[in-house]
Enzyme design. Structure first.
Site, short mmCIF file in Angstrom:
data_model
loop_
_atom_site.label_atom_id
_atom_site.label_comp_id
_atom_site.label_asym_id
_atom_site.label_seq_id
_atom_site.Cartn_x
_atom_site.Cartn_y
_atom_site.Cartn_z
CG HIS B 79 -1.42 1.31 1.65
ND1 HIS B 79 -2.35 2.01 0.90
CD2 HIS B 79 -1.14 2.10 2.71
CE1 HIS B 79 -2.62 3.15 1.50
NE2 HIS B 79 -1.90 3.23 2.60
CG ASP B 108 7.50 18.66 -25.71
OD1 ASP B 108 7.80 18.10 -24.65
OD2 ASP B 108 6.66 18.21 -26.52
CD1 TRP B 144 6.76 3.09 4.71
CD2 TRP B 144 7.71 4.11 2.94
NE1 TRP B 144 7.05 4.38 5.07
CE2 TRP B 144 7.63 5.03 4.01
CE3 TRP B 144 8.27 4.54 1.74
CZ2 TRP B 144 8.11 6.34 3.92
CZ3 TRP B 144 8.75 5.85 1.65
CH2 TRP B 144 8.65 6.73 2.73
CB SER B 171 11.21 6.31 -13.46
OG SER B 171 10.17 7.21 -13.68
CB SER B 172 12.44 9.57 -9.51
OG SER B 172 11.33 8.80 -9.15
CG HIS B 255 12.49 14.54 6.37
ND1 HIS B 255 11.37 14.40 7.14
CD2 HIS B 255 12.51 15.82 5.97
CE1 HIS B 255 10.75 15.55 7.22
NE2 HIS B 255 11.43 16.44 6.52
CD GLU B 257 9.80 10.10 -1.92
OE1 GLU B 257 10.79 10.45 -2.60
OE2 GLU B 257 8.69 9.81 -2.41
CE1 TYR B 259 8.64 19.08 4.76
CE2 TYR B 259 10.49 17.62 5.15
CZ TYR B 259 9.48 18.41 5.63
OH TYR B 259 9.29 18.53 6.98
CB SER B 270 1.29 28.91 -4.56
OG SER B 270 1.75 28.39 -3.34
CG HIS B 304 12.30 13.85 12.04
ND1 HIS B 304 12.35 15.04 11.37
CD2 HIS B 304 11.66 12.99 11.22
CE1 HIS B 304 11.75 14.90 10.20
NE2 HIS B 304 11.34 13.66 10.08
CG HIS B 305 11.70 9.55 9.99
ND1 HIS B 305 10.36 9.42 9.73
CD2 HIS B 305 12.11 10.64 9.31
CE1 HIS B 305 9.98 10.38 8.90
NE2 HIS B 305 11.03 11.15 8.64
CB THR B 330 5.94 24.71 6.82
OG1 THR B 330 7.13 23.95 6.68
CG2 THR B 330 4.81 24.00 6.14
CE LYS B 333 6.30 27.05 0.06
NZ LYS B 333 5.60 27.73 -1.01
NE ARG B 452 3.97 2.96 11.21
CZ ARG B 452 4.81 3.70 10.49
NH1 ARG B 452 5.60 4.56 11.09
NH2 ARG B 452 4.84 3.57 9.19
#
Ligand code: HEA
Ligand code: HEA
Ligand code: CUA
Ligand code: CU
Lengths: 289, 537, 269
Positions: B79, B108, B144, B171-172, B255, B257, B259, B270, B304-305, B330, B333, B452
């Site tokens: 998932h 293009d 994951w 790909s990315s 991390h 990722e 963002y 925006s 922080h993870h 943040t 924003k 979890r």
């Protein structure tokens, strides 16, 4: 025609190479995976995928070279290629960064901790009591058994000299290209990729030495792991770079490049210098310190 | 020779798309490729969502009713991988493909062939990943985050997992290179950097994040591969490695990722808020700096993870402070969006509704993020449903809502017709109600102590789980309305070039639907229309 | 089961938040540090609530007043360096104010020096092993039978009829009240995490590494937690149960289980 080409950005109208590439990747990845899982046929699937991808690369670049020769690329397209190559190399740098990161983390944090430093007194006391880790090490489990260290002298030093020289010869070739001195260009470009291949050959020698006489293997704990993955991936890049240089040499023979316009040459040169810089870092942190 | 070239130009001057399947397989057109990305992403969203529904069904009441624990963990893992790499990221790349060339007045994407390849790698990657469901030992079940040593207990799926991650990375990376080069090199002369729309800005910065971290992920999983098959010991203490080392490398990617999944969303919001407030974006430049600061900070907060892995105190302190700091840019924003709305003349079409919900609900997710940053509290929250609540708030009513908003916002530009506005509004209201019903109770579950990644739980967690499951079903089914909107998208009234009456920017100067090729020639248009972001016009 | 669904639905009315099933918040816990952690959590919560009220309040006002349907004309102002600086600076100060007390608690959390009792906790797939260092007393602690039977797929047993479903073990960890207990964590196979919410401690059990943490329970009672790091298929089935007992009771327990009782415990709360 070139006048026509210059006033707008060239957009190719459809290409079958990408999808061929994807199919190749599918076979390659599925092949390797099934092979690693112990199914022999996976090996052949992998080869099929590899062949497809090589075909794709040849075809794709062939097309691009063809278009280039027809002069349909204007200055802006050229800039796109340059930026593309530059940022591709940047991503490569980050790939190596991951492995250097592992090396530094293991050396500066893990080994001391396993030896009981910091808030890890009990790690050493309860699990690895008495073990005093100093780099290079195969860990408290002495994995792979006693081994010899691959020092900075001998082959590695020679290889360093070779790679550095090859950078110089490449630069000489580049200047010759700009000066329109084809004789020097051909010889020094040839010298460059020959040196490249020699490097790969000696690297192979070094590995054989490590495996047969030094008991230094992938399984030699964290030292073997970092040593072989860092030098291995670097060797892979040298091989690719040398092949690229060879291609460029053929294109020089075919008079593809002019003193003004020769991006393909420069791209390969950048790549080669990148491989060179990585090696210097490797030599310092893997062999020397 | 010459004729060949002439043909090439023929082609790209005059005809539209090729016909049949070849159009999609061989296309180099940013609009075609954008469409393929978006469709792919929607399919993945449904597959990943169906897996989420399996999870929620099993968790609806205590006791094991539908699946076995090992399969439950496979669902959780797949998932997440599918939603993150298959749904959210491709959706934003698809939007980038469609809109960036149009927003900067370029003909293009800069590297059209590579553009096609970066897309067509994805079906391969996810084909491989999904195929693992049918392998001996089943799909990966290590979460994951793929932490060793557990991930090394994966069955035959293991190498397939590693290589599909490699492909996603490939790909990315190619996509990111293409976007950077396009933005830097393909702008129409009048489109100076500072005039760039926010969506382009956020994507430029996101692309740099991608380039910096995807290769690191590739490295990390490569080490897993060699540890598994070639006897290396990166993550094996006996060999001088450390399982925690993987977590450091993974989160150095992980991390940034997250963002990567939110900055383009910021860009979309925006764009939408000013349009429907009929008022220029407030503090455009400050927004750019804020985005850049977030990107920078995202590289120095990864641990922080890992507040419970037993890091030295100094490291914990550093990562706590750094993480908390991200609240500042943040916040800038959020405040600027509010200031943009302030004293505007707002109207509430579906895109605006989703954008507004984004601001409310993302902020709530951000707040829980800030709470997670506080180490002693995180020791309680960590690996509990409080975390699950946090990241679904930032990802579902965050990223996903922004993607929905973008789809509704630009759909008329893509199809040339207005979509079914009532259906859109119904989709919005149902989604918003159910998304909160699904994820808000998870805060309580986490605080009450529910871990979890468990298929079954103690009875004191029963009630909130049932609520969450009901919400999930509702949210899932509501998404079918979106499918309806897409299927009927061409039935509505003909859309004008501007589509919305507050819309400003280059993409709104071309007719709707946007022609197959836009801006072949550098554009010269009314600056106040084309460059609303320019402080000086 | 029908019963659960109906209660669940009724539960939607927040009124029932009173009954235990509807616990909304982090437990205050029974150690000094768990209380501090709870305070930090609440502080962060209220700070966020306050800021939320401001931000959302402003938005809602704007949503009500500044709408086209009201026929207002849109203002065109587009930037103000002043406010940008303001709403950058203020949050920084707020964050600092939050970070300082957090740091204080963190320093205490790390200080596991001179404990009264040291226990080595080892994670296994899927049970815990406890070893009392000085009492040389060791045993495994795994999911209690009733839960084990009820947890099987379609076991037909209603979890609501099993007390402490999935949160009960055959042999709990026993510690004396008021004693400073140092927990040394490691693992035998994959990562696990030892978590007791009421003590506000959680740390990963890592194979080949030993992590340290400590707690000092000030209240007699039974405290339940669970493994908190995915460790494979039965990750959900390896609970942690700690019985905090009076000092004498602990001494007797040690003796009764054949542990070394050279060092007896007195209540030092
Ligand atoms: C889109 C994705 C996204 C985003 C944007 C964020 C944003 C943030 N996240 Fe989140 N996070 C995830 C996705 C995301 N996260 C995921 C997927 C995980 C779990 C991974 C896993 O384990 O599987 C995770 C986990 C996670 C953890 C680890 C929890 C744990 O496992 O123990 C932490 C801890 O610090 C954290 C913190 C933050 C913070 C501080 C922000 C900040 O950026 C938030 C900033 C925003 C605000 C604060 C709100 C708006 C600001 C204002 C209104 C200004 C004023 C406010 C104040 C001064 C307070 N996140
Ligand atoms: C962008 C990312 C993203 C998105 C969009 C979602 C969306 C959802 N997520 Fe997910 N989730 C993650 C990222 C995401 N998640 C991550 C990173 C994790 C951590 C994994 C880990 O621990 O390793 C996670 C874990 C996670 C868990 C915890 C699992 C566990 O710990 O064991 C749960 C539990 O409720 C959950 C639920 C949901 C739900 C209900 C949705 C819903 O929003 C989904 C709604 C969509 C649909 C329902 C599909 C569309 C509708 C239909 C399919 C209609 C019906 C039709 C058919 C069934 C054919 N997610
Ligand atoms: Cu042990 Cu999870
Ligand atoms: Cu994070």
């Amino acid at each position: 025609m070139s006048a026509h080409a210059h006033d707008r950005y060239y957009i190719p109208h459809g290409s079958h190479w990408p999808i061929v590439g994807s199919v190749g990747l599918l076979f390659l990845m599925v092949g390797v995976s099934t092979w690693l899982n112990g199914a022999g046929f996976g090996f052949w699937v992998m080869l099929a995928g590899l062949a497809t991808i090589i075909g794709m690369v040849v075809g794709w670049f062939g097309t691009v070279i063809g278009e280039n020769q027809q002069g349909v690329y204007n200055a802006q397209v050229d800039t796109s290629f340059r930026m593309g190559m530059f940022w591709f190399i940047f991503s490569e740098v980050m790939f190596f960064a991951a492995f250097f990161g592992a090396l530094f983390y293991a050396r500066t944090a893990v080994i001391p901790w396993l030896s009981g430093e910091g808030n890890n007194f009990f790690t050493n006391y309860l699990l690895w009591s008495g073990w005093e880790g100093t780099w290079p090490t195969n860990g408290p489990g002495n994995l792979g058994g006693d081994f010899e260290i691959m020092g900075p002298m001998g082959l590695p030093l020679i290889n360093t000299a070779i790679l550095l020289t090859s950078s110089v010869t490449l630069t000489i070739a580049h200047h010759a290209l700009i000066a329109g001195n084809r004789g020097v260009l051909k010889t020094f470009l040839a010298l460059t990729f020959i040196l490249g291949f020699i490097f790969v050959f000696l690297q192979a020698e070094e590995y054989i030495e490590a495996y047969q006489h030094m008991n230094l293997k992938l399984t030699t704990g964290i030292y073997g792991s970092t040593f072989f993955l860092l030098t291995g991936f670097h060797g892979l890049h040298v091989t690719l770079g040398a092949i690229m240089l060879l291609t460029i040499w053929f294109r020089v023979m075919k008079r593809h490049f002019t003193p003004e316009k020769h991006f393909a040459f420069e791209a390969v040169a950048w790549y080669w210098h990148f491989v060179d810089v990585v090696w210097v870092a490797l030599y310092v942190f893997v062999y020397w310190m | 020779m010459t004729t060949a070239v002439a043909d090439a130009h023929e082609a790209h001057d005059h005809h539209g798309p090729a016909t049949g399947i070849r159009r999609w397989l061989f296309t180099t057109n940013h609009k075609d490729i954008g469409t393929m990305y978006l469709v792919f992403s929607l399919i993945m969203f449904f597959i990943g969502g169906a897996m989420a529904l399996v999870i929620r069904s099993e968790l609806a009441i205590p006791g094991l009713q539908f699946v076995h624990p090992e399969f439950f963990n496979q669902m959780t893992t797949m998932h997440a991988l599918i939603m993150v790499f298959g749904a959210v990221m491709p959706a934003f790349v698809g939007l980038a493909n469609w809109m960036i060339p149009m927003q900067i007045g370029g003909p293009d994407m800069a590297l059209p062939r590579m553009n096609n390849w970066s897309f067509w790698i994805l079906p391969v990657a996810f084909g491989i990943l999904l195929s693992t469901l049918f392998m001996p030992g089943g799909a990966p079940a290590s979460g994951w985050t793929m932490y060793p040593p557990l991930v090394l207990q994966t069955g035959d799926a293991f190498p397939f997992l590693i290589f599909s991650v490699h492909l996603m990375g490939l790909s990315s990376i190619m996509g990111a290179i293409n976007i950077i080069v396009t933005i830097i090199n393909m702008r129409t002369p009048e489109m100076t950097l500072i005039r760039m729309p926010m969506f382009v800005w956020t994507w430029l910065i996101t692309a740099y994040l991608l380039l910096a971290v995807m290769p690191v992920l590739a490295g990390a999983v490569t080490m897993l591969l060699t540890d598994q098959f070639f006897g290396t010991s990166f993550f094996l203490a006996a060999g001088g490695g450390d399982p925690v080392m993987f977590q450091h490398i993974f989160w150095f990617f992980g991390h940034p990722e997250v963002y990567i999944m939110i900055l383009p969303a910021f860009g979309v919001v925006s764009e939408i808020i000013p349009t429907f407030s009929r008022k220029p974006l407030f503090g455009h430049d400050a927004m750019v700096y804020a985005t850049a600061s977030i990107a920078f900070l995202s590289f120095i907060v990864w641990s922080h993870h890992m507040f419970t892995v037993g890091m030295p105190l100094s490291a914990q302190l550093f990562f706590m402070f750094a993480t908390m700091l991200i609240a500042v840019p943040t916040g800038v924003k959020v405040f600027n969006w509010v200031a943009t709305m302030w004293r505007g003349a707002m109207s509430f079409e579906t895109p605006m509704l989703f954008a507004l919900a984004f601001i409310f609900l993302f902020t709530i997710g951000g707040f829980s993020g800030l709470m997670l940053a506080i180490v002693p509290s995180d020791i309680q929250y960590h690996d509990s449903y409080f975390v699950v609540a946090h990241f679904h708030y930032v990802l579902v009513p965050g990223s996903i809502f922004a993607i929905m908003a973008a789809a509704y916002y630009w759909l008329p530009k893509w199809t040339g017709h207005y979509y079914d506005e009532t259906a859109g509004k119904v989709h919005f209201w149902l989604s918003t109600i159910f998304v909160n019903l699904t994820f808000f109770p998870m805060h309580f579950l986490g605080l009450a102590g529910m871990p979890r990644r468990i298929p079954d739980y103690s009875t004191q967690f029963a009630d909130f789980n049932l609520v969450a499951s009901i919400g999930a079903m509702g949210f899932g089914l509501s998404q079918l309305i979106f499918v309806y909107v897409l299927l009927t998208a061409k039935k509505g009234a003909q859309a004008t070039a501007g589509v919305w009456d507050g819309s400003k920017g280059l993409e709104w100067t071309v007719p709707s639907p946007a022609p197959y090729h836009t801006f072949d020639e550098p554009v010269h248009v009314d600056r106040s229309v084309a460059f609303p972001k320019d402080p000086n016009v | 089961m029908i019963r659960n669904i109906s209660t669940g639905l009724l539960g939607l009315a927040w009124a029932t938040a009173a009954n235990a099933d509807w616990q909304l918040n982090m437990p205050r816990g029974v150690t000094e540090l768990s209380a501090e952690t709870y305070e930090l959590h609440m502080m962060a919560f209220w700070v966020c609530t306050a800021i939320g009220l401001l931000v959302f309040g402003a938005m809602i006002i704007s949503l009500l007043l500044h709408r086209k349907s009201k026929g207002v004309a849109a203002a065109q102002f587009r930037h103000s360096t002043g406010v940008e600086i303001l709403w950058t600076a203020i949050p920084v100060l707020i964050l600092l104010a939050m970070a300082v007390p957090a740091a204080r608690t963190m320093i205490k959390l790390e200080d596991s020096r001179n404990p009264d009792l040291t226990i080595v906790v080892t994670g296994y797939q899927w049970k815990w092993h406890y070893r009392y260092q000085d009492q040389d007393l060791a045993f495994y602690s795994s999911l209690a039978r009733p839960s084990l039977e009820a947890r099987q797929k379609n076991s037909g047993i209603d979890p609501f009829d099993v007390e402490n479903y999935l949160r009960d073990v055959d042999r709990p960890l026993v510690v004396p009240v008021g004693a400073k207990v140092r927990v040394l964590l490691t693992s035998n196979d994959v990562l696990h995490a030892w978590w007791v919410p009421d003590f506000a401690i959680k740390k990963d059990a890592i194979p080949g590494m030993v992590n340290e943490m400590w707690f000092q329970a000030l209240k007699v009672g039974t405290y339940r937690g669970q493994c908190a790091e995915l460790c494979g298929k039965d990750h959900g089935y390896m609970p942690v149960v700690v019985e905090v007992v009076e000092a004498e009771a602990f001494n007797e327990w040690v003796a009764a289980n054949g542990g070394v009782t050279t060092r007896t415990f007195a209540d030092n709360r």
